[in-house]
Structure formats: C-alpha cells, structure tokens
Design an enzyme around this catalytic site. Sequence first.
Site, PDB file in Angstrom:
ATOM      1  N   ASN A 100      67.773  35.521  42.823  1.00 55.33           N
ATOM      2  CA  ASN A 100      67.722  35.664  44.288  1.00 55.33           C
ATOM      3  C   ASN A 100      68.301  34.419  44.947  1.00 55.33           C
ATOM      4  O   ASN A 100      68.726  33.496  44.254  1.00 55.33           O
ATOM      5  CB  ASN A 100      66.283  35.922  44.738  1.00 55.33           C
ATOM      6  CG  ASN A 100      65.365  34.800  44.307  1.00 55.33           C
ATOM      7  OD1 ASN A 100      65.528  33.658  44.731  1.00 55.33           O
ATOM      8  ND2 ASN A 100      64.427  35.099  43.420  1.00 55.33           N
ATOM      9  N   ASP A 144      60.534  39.665  41.043  1.00 55.75           N
ATOM     10  CA  ASP A 144      59.404  40.585  40.847  1.00 55.75           C
ATOM     11  C   ASP A 144      59.650  41.541  39.674  1.00 55.75           C
ATOM     12  O   ASP A 144      58.721  42.167  39.183  1.00 55.75           O
ATOM     13  CB  ASP A 144      59.172  41.400  42.116  1.00 55.75           C
ATOM     14  CG  ASP A 144      58.576  40.536  43.229  1.00 55.75           C
ATOM     15  OD1 ASP A 144      57.829  39.593  42.887  1.00 55.75           O
ATOM     16  OD2 ASP A 144      58.856  40.800  44.416  1.00 55.75           O
ATOM     17  N   LYS A 154      77.050  41.961  25.427  1.00 51.88           N
ATOM     18  CA  LYS A 154      77.498  42.143  26.802  1.00 51.88           C
ATOM     19  C   LYS A 154      77.613  43.640  27.114  1.00 51.88           C
ATOM     20  O   LYS A 154      78.246  44.384  26.358  1.00 51.88           O
ATOM     21  CB  LYS A 154      78.857  41.453  26.976  1.00 51.88           C
ATOM     22  CG  LYS A 154      79.308  41.410  28.402  1.00 51.88           C
ATOM     23  CD  LYS A 154      80.642  40.701  28.533  1.00 51.88           C
ATOM     24  CE  LYS A 154      81.153  40.879  29.940  1.00 51.88           C
ATOM     25  NZ  LYS A 154      82.597  40.800  30.016  1.00 51.88           N
ATOM     26  N   PHE A 172      54.009  30.837  49.796  1.00 51.11           N
ATOM     27  CA  PHE A 172      55.009  31.104  50.830  1.00 51.11           C
ATOM     28  C   PHE A 172      55.170  32.607  50.976  1.00 51.11           C
ATOM     29  O   PHE A 172      54.924  33.356  50.023  1.00 51.11           O
ATOM     30  CB  PHE A 172      56.357  30.482  50.431  1.00 51.11           C
ATOM     31  CG  PHE A 172      56.488  29.056  50.855  1.00 51.11           C
ATOM     32  CD1 PHE A 172      55.785  28.054  50.204  1.00 51.11           C
ATOM     33  CD2 PHE A 172      57.296  28.714  51.926  1.00 51.11           C
ATOM     34  CE1 PHE A 172      55.881  26.729  50.609  1.00 51.11           C
ATOM     35  CE2 PHE A 172      57.413  27.393  52.338  1.00 51.11           C
ATOM     36  CZ  PHE A 172      56.699  26.399  51.684  1.00 51.11           C
ATOM     37  N   LYS A 199      49.281  38.836  51.942  1.00 53.17           N
ATOM     38  CA  LYS A 199      49.520  38.032  50.727  1.00 53.17           C
ATOM     39  C   LYS A 199      48.492  36.905  50.597  1.00 53.17           C
ATOM     40  O   LYS A 199      48.098  36.547  49.492  1.00 53.17           O
ATOM     41  CB  LYS A 199      50.937  37.454  50.744  1.00 53.17           C
ATOM     42  CG  LYS A 199      51.995  38.506  50.485  1.00 53.17           C
ATOM     43  CD  LYS A 199      53.408  37.951  50.551  1.00 53.17           C
ATOM     44  CE  LYS A 199      54.402  39.106  50.527  1.00 53.17           C
ATOM     45  NZ  LYS A 199      55.786  38.670  50.727  1.00 53.17           N
ATOM     46  N   LYS A 223      46.478  37.069  47.069  1.00 52.53           N
ATOM     47  CA  LYS A 223      46.753  36.039  46.055  1.00 52.53           C
ATOM     48  C   LYS A 223      45.684  34.944  46.063  1.00 52.53           C
ATOM     49  O   LYS A 223      45.861  33.919  45.414  1.00 52.53           O
ATOM     50  CB  LYS A 223      48.155  35.467  46.291  1.00 52.53           C
ATOM     51  CG  LYS A 223      49.243  36.536  46.155  1.00 52.53           C
ATOM     52  CD  LYS A 223      50.641  36.020  46.433  1.00 52.53           C
ATOM     53  CE  LYS A 223      51.609  37.181  46.599  1.00 52.53           C
ATOM     54  NZ  LYS A 223      52.680  37.213  45.620  1.00 52.53           N
TER      55      LYS A 223
HETATM   56  N1  CTP Z   1      55.062  34.904  43.897  1.00 52.16           N
HETATM   57  C1  CTP Z   1      54.596  34.767  42.594  1.00 52.16           C
HETATM   58  N2  CTP Z   1      54.969  35.662  41.627  1.00 52.16           N
HETATM   59  C2  CTP Z   1      55.769  36.687  41.934  1.00 52.16           C
HETATM   60  C3  CTP Z   1      56.248  36.852  43.249  1.00 52.16           C
HETATM   61  C4  CTP Z   1      55.886  35.932  44.201  1.00 52.16           C
HETATM   62  O1  CTP Z   1      53.877  33.821  42.320  1.00 52.16           O
HETATM   63  N3  CTP Z   1      56.124  37.543  40.970  1.00 52.16           N
HETATM   64  C5  CTP Z   1      54.614  33.915  44.900  1.00 52.16           C
HETATM   65  C6  CTP Z   1      55.724  33.110  45.566  1.00 52.16           C
HETATM   66  O2  CTP Z   1      55.904  31.875  44.912  1.00 52.16           O
HETATM   67  C7  CTP Z   1      55.172  32.904  46.974  1.00 52.16           C
HETATM   68  C8  CTP Z   1      54.301  34.124  47.202  1.00 52.16           C
HETATM   69  O3  CTP Z   1      53.974  34.631  45.908  1.00 52.16           O
HETATM   70  O4  CTP Z   1      54.355  31.765  47.080  1.00 52.16           O
HETATM   71  C9  CTP Z   1      54.926  35.231  48.016  1.00 52.16           C
HETATM   72  O5  CTP Z   1      56.165  35.579  47.488  1.00 52.16           O
HETATM   73  P1  CTP Z   1      57.011  36.785  48.112  1.00 52.16           P
HETATM   74  O6  CTP Z   1      58.266  36.965  47.316  1.00 52.16           O
HETATM   75  O7  CTP Z   1      57.120  36.606  49.587  1.00 52.16           O
HETATM   76  O8  CTP Z   1      56.008  38.002  47.894  1.00 52.16           O
HETATM   77  P2  CTP Z   1      55.771  39.074  46.795  1.00 52.16           P
HETATM   78  O9  CTP Z   1      54.373  38.918  46.310  1.00 52.16           O
HETATM   79  O10 CTP Z   1      56.844  39.075  45.758  1.00 52.16           O
HETATM   80  O11 CTP Z   1      55.821  40.400  47.648  1.00 52.16           O
HETATM   81  P3  CTP Z   1      57.084  41.283  48.156  1.00 52.16           P
HETATM   82  O12 CTP Z   1      58.249  40.881  47.292  1.00 52.16           O
HETATM   83  O13 CTP Z   1      56.623  42.666  47.941  1.00 52.16           O
HETATM   84  O14 CTP Z   1      57.253  40.913  49.604  1.00 52.16           O
END
Ligand code: CTP
Length: 403
Positions: A212, A281, A291, A327, A341, A345
């Site tokens: 990303n 995710d 490849k 975040f 969140k 979390k």
């Molecule tokens: N985070 C994490 N592990 C993941 C995804 C996110 O620890 N697999 C943590 C990030 O470091 C951040 C927080 O969760 O502190 C929110 O991340 P974000 O990408 O905004 O949220 P997601 O939980 O992935 O939700 P979504 O993608 O559905 O918005």
Amino acid sequence: MSDQKKKPCVVLGVTGGIAVYKACELLRLLQKQGIDVYVVMTKHACQFVAPLTFETLSGHPVAVDTFDRPATWEVEHIALAKRADLFLIAPATANIMGKMACGIADDMLSTTVMATKAPVMLAPAMNTGMWENPATQQNVQTLMNRGVHFVMPATGHLACGDSGAGKLEDVAVIAERAVEVLSRKRDMEGLRVMVTAGPTREALDPVRYISNRSSGKMGYAIARAAQLRGAQVTLLSGPVSLTAPQGVTMVPFATTQDLLERATEHVDEQDIIIQAAAPADYRAKEIAAQKIKKQNGEGMVIHLVENPDVAAALGRNKRPEQTFVGFAAETNDVLEHAQVKLKKKNLDMIVANDVTAPGAGFDVNTNIVTLITEEKMMSLPLLLKDEVADHILSAILELRAQK
Ligand code: CTP
C-alpha cells in the site's frame, strides 16, 4: 530567565541571501524572550549585512568564516557548538543544507553545526526553483530524518521577482518555534515506546507483491520525537526509503505476519505502543514458486486470505498500565470508523485522518488528524508530521497521567 547564568543560548547561523537582514530582527525577538544569542556568519552572509551589526545587537563577537587565525578558530567553533542549547540557522541556503546532508564541514558555520549536540533548527530561504529542486527536497528529507527541525519557507513574492515557495517564514514564527524547542522537556525519560511504521509486502510470486501507499513518515516522526523527549524507542519498520532516526532500536518487518511476530516479541517490555504501520489486510493464499505468467488475454483470479489484525491481537493482552495507540486512515466517515476501531482493537487512543484531504495522508510531510479517546476528541489543524508527532505524544502523556 532573569538569572544571567541560566539564560538559554541560541547559536544563530546566518547564511548568504537577501533575507539576512531579517535575521537581525529574529535576534532581537529571541533576546526579548530572555535568550542569549551568539552569531556565526558565512562569508556570503557578510556581503549582505556587516558582522558589526550582529555584533552590536548580540553583544558578542561574531564568528565569521575565516581561517586567518586557525588556533582561535579551532577553539571557537567547539566552544560555540557546546554553548548552544539550540542551533538555529536562519536564513538557511540550499548550500548549507546540502553540506549538512552530506557531512561537509569546510567553514566556520558548517564545522560548528556538525560539532554541536544541541537540537538544530533550519529556516530555509531561497528562490522557488532552488527550493523545489529535487536535490534540495532530498536534503530536507535527509535532515528531517536525522531529527533536524524545520520552519518551512512561506509562499509569496520573492526578492528575485518570482512568486512561490522559498520566502523566509515570518521571524516571529521562527522565534516562537525556537522557544518551543528550547523549552521542550525530556518528559518521556524512563518510558519504553514501541512504534510501528510503513507498509507490509505480501508476496504473490518471487517478483511481485501486494502493498500500500504508506511512506512510514508519520511513524518515523513519532519515533524521532519520542527519542528526543527522552524515551527508549523501538521502531518496527516495514520497507520504506527513510533513514533510521538516531538512537532508536530498529526492527525490520516485511509481511503482516512478520509484524505480528516482531511486535509480540517486544510488546511486553513496553509502556507505550503506537501503531502507525499500514499492514496489508490480505495475503495470497498461496505464493507461486515461479513467476506467474500472462494468461493469454484471460483475466486472472488471485485467491487472498485475511491477515491477522496485529493491533487487535496485541490489544487482547494489554496490561492496565500500558497505553496503546492506533491510527485510522480513512476516506469516508472518518470519525465514525475510527471510533469503531478504537473499541474493536482495545486502544486507548486512535489518530484518525482523512487520507484524501489535501496535505494529509501518504508521502507528504504534513498531516491533518483528530485524536480520539473514549472521553474526548481533539482535531488538529494542518501541521508538519513532526508537530503532529509531538501532539500525539503529549496527548498520550496526559492520558497516562489520568490513569
Ligand atoms: N492494523 C493492524 N493489523 C492489520 C490492519 C491494521 O494492526 N491487519 C492497525 C494499523 O496499524 C492501525 C489500525 O490497525 O493502527 C487501523 O488500521 P486501518 O488500516 O485503518 O484499519 P483496518 O483495521 O485494516 O480496517 P479497514 O481496512 O477495514 O478500514
């Protein structure tokens, strides 16, 4: 600040440019704040304003770039470097930034600033083209990564006739930022802080991956700020093109699973955990050993499986005295999503930002965030990521004081 002996000291480096005359006013403003100012000028700066002006205003001899008296010079530059509580260069030319970024010390100012252990702040001023030149921008980034503070140039009408970025910021703003850094307390001494930063890479085959747009800048800024405030910092970093902040323990990770493992190893000994990383995710269900070849015009389906949620996993074992911060990078319904969140979390605070807003989000030096806890919500204006970092840390300390 009335006691003569305890006056904080700013060494003011003045480099050549039309804005040199503004450094006289800056010197006065600093003195009004009870600061003792010593001036170092480059030869070029002396072409714009005579050292005598700074000597008269500061009440101290001005160190100028001269190797006429090597013995005096040698002693003088070390003495000045040690005397500084803050080393401020204003105006700072592209040249001095280039020298500092590359470690070149070939005159009084560049040697003195290299020798100092004090915080360093630069207020650049130059022609827009020079400011926007990739070399200058890269030098700014390098210096920022090393913990140098910046008062970024303003946009306006420049002496060369151009209009654009490059104008020395208002001296009142520079003085205010200098006082802020001087009065920064080492208020995180004794605290262990773990910061996660940057993206993950989930391999599809030996040459491709899913990732990303996270640059890691926000996490690195937090790690740097916490270290400057006296914390013992461990920075878990994904693949980014940033220099490791000095004095920070670096732990690299590649995938989300990797991040989970590294974070689990280190989490117990921490007081504060700040998760600015952007873990993917999803990952490929299977990583192709070779490849993957084109499909002769056919579409391709890649089967993905969900990765662990690192923050949620760590949150499940949080001890009451630990503070966990996450975040939320959102594109819509920012605050609502962030609040969900925060709970899901088991975080103490979540830093929400709309990554689509100009000046916020990926690969820029600024951010616009809202700090959300169970009790309150604080929206910050557009700030440098370094400034956002300090706000986040102060909010964390406030939260811990209430526990
Ligand atoms: N985070 C994490 N592990 C993941 C995804 C996110 O620890 N697999 C943590 C990030 O470091 C951040 C927080 O969760 O502190 C929110 O991340 P974000 O990408 O905004 O949220 P997601 O939980 O992935 O939700 P979504 O993608 O559905 O918005």
